[in-house]
Design a protein around this motif. Structure first.
Motif, short mmCIF file in Angstrom:
data_model
loop_
_atom_site.label_atom_id
_atom_site.label_comp_id
_atom_site.label_asym_id
_atom_site.label_seq_id
_atom_site.Cartn_x
_atom_site.Cartn_y
_atom_site.Cartn_z
N ASP A 6 60.76 35.86 52.70
CA ASP A 6 60.27 37.16 52.25
C ASP A 6 61.11 37.66 51.07
N LEU A 7 62.41 37.50 51.17
CA LEU A 7 63.31 37.95 50.10
C LEU A 7 63.03 37.17 48.81
N GLN A 8 62.88 35.87 48.96
CA GLN A 8 62.60 35.04 47.78
C GLN A 8 61.24 35.42 47.16
N ALA A 9 60.27 35.69 48.00
CA ALA A 9 58.95 36.08 47.51
C ALA A 9 59.05 37.41 46.76
N LYS A 10 59.78 38.37 47.31
CA LYS A 10 59.95 39.66 46.65
C LYS A 10 60.67 39.49 45.31
N GLN A 11 61.70 38.62 45.30
CA GLN A 11 62.43 38.38 44.07
C GLN A 11 61.53 37.71 43.02
N LEU A 12 60.72 36.80 43.48
CA LEU A 12 59.80 36.10 42.59
C LEU A 12 58.77 37.08 42.00
N VAL A 13 58.24 37.95 42.86
CA VAL A 13 57.28 38.94 42.39
C VAL A 13 57.95 39.89 41.40
N GLU A 14 59.17 40.32 41.69
CA GLU A 14 59.89 41.22 40.79
C GLU A 14 60.18 40.54 39.45
N ALA A 15 60.58 39.28 39.50
CA ALA A 15 60.84 38.54 38.26
C ALA A 15 59.55 38.39 37.45
N ALA A 16 58.45 38.13 38.12
CA ALA A 16 57.16 38.00 37.43
C ALA A 16 56.76 39.34 36.81
N ARG A 17 57.00 40.44 37.52
CA ARG A 17 56.67 41.76 37.00
C ARG A 17 57.49 42.07 35.75
N ARG A 18 58.80 41.78 35.82
CA ARG A 18 59.66 42.02 34.65
C ARG A 18 59.23 41.15 33.47
N ASN A 19 58.89 39.92 33.75
CA ASN A 19 58.43 39.00 32.71
C ASN A 19 57.13 39.52 32.07
N ALA A 20 56.22 39.99 32.91
CA ALA A 20 54.95 40.53 32.41
C ALA A 20 55.20 41.77 31.56
N GLU A 21 56.11 42.63 31.99
CA GLU A 21 56.44 43.83 31.21
C GLU A 21 57.04 43.45 29.86
N ALA A 22 57.90 42.45 29.86
CA ALA A 22 58.52 42.00 28.61
C ALA A 22 57.46 41.41 27.68
N LEU A 23 56.56 40.62 28.23
CA LEU A 23 55.48 40.04 27.42
C LEU A 23 54.58 41.13 26.85
N LEU A 24 54.28 42.12 27.67
CA LEU A 24 53.44 43.22 27.22
C LEU A 24 54.13 44.02 26.11
N ALA A 25 55.41 44.29 26.28
CA ALA A 25 56.17 45.02 25.26
C ALA A 25 56.22 44.22 23.96
N ASP A 26 56.43 42.93 24.07
CA ASP A 26 56.47 42.07 22.89
C ASP A 26 55.11 42.05 22.18
N ALA A 27 54.05 41.93 22.97
CA ALA A 27 52.71 41.93 22.39
C ALA A 27 52.40 43.26 21.72
N ARG A 28 52.82 44.35 22.34
CA ARG A 28 52.60 45.67 21.76
C ARG A 28 53.34 45.80 20.42
N THR A 29 54.58 45.35 20.40
CA THR A 29 55.38 45.41 19.17
C THR A 29 54.74 44.59 18.06
N LYS A 30 54.29 43.39 18.40
CA LYS A 30 53.64 42.54 17.40
C LYS A 30 52.33 43.15 16.92
N ALA A 31 51.57 43.73 17.83
CA ALA A 31 50.30 44.35 17.47
C ALA A 31 50.53 45.55 16.55
N GLU A 32 51.54 46.35 16.84
CA GLU A 32 51.85 47.50 15.99
C GLU A 32 52.27 47.05 14.59
#
Length: 85
Positions: A6-32
């Motif tokens: 359960d802990l590993q799954a939560k960590q994996l989900v959190e890492a994926a969320r942070r990665n998605a946020e970083a990708l979104l921020a990068d895409a937003r910066t490039k789009a702007e």
């Protein structure tokens, strides 16, 4: 084992969320940046078009003024001729 999974799954989900946020921020910066570049290019093209249109209009106005001055001279000549005759 379940807690560890359960802990590993939560960590994996959190890492994926942070990665998605970083990708979104990068895409937003490039789009702007792309938006700014395209807007700058469009503004430059519009300014060039405007400048050319103004140059052409100025030339046409000068031609009309020149023709009007010739017509004025002809008009004066006709009036003088009629008055003198």
């Amino acid at each position: 084992i379940k807690k560890k999974g359960d802990l590993q799954a939560k960590q994996l989900v959190e890492a994926a969320r942070r990665n998605a946020e970083a990708l979104l921020a990068d895409a937003r910066t490039k789009a702007e940046a792309e938006y700014r570049d395209r807007m700058n290019k469009a503004e430059q093209e519009a300014q060039t078009f405007y400048d050319r249109a103004m140059e052409q209009t100025e030339i046409q106005c000068e031609e009309l003024l020149s023709q009007a001055e010739k017509n004025l001279e002809q008009g004066v000549s006709i009036i003088v001729e009629r008055v003198v005759s």
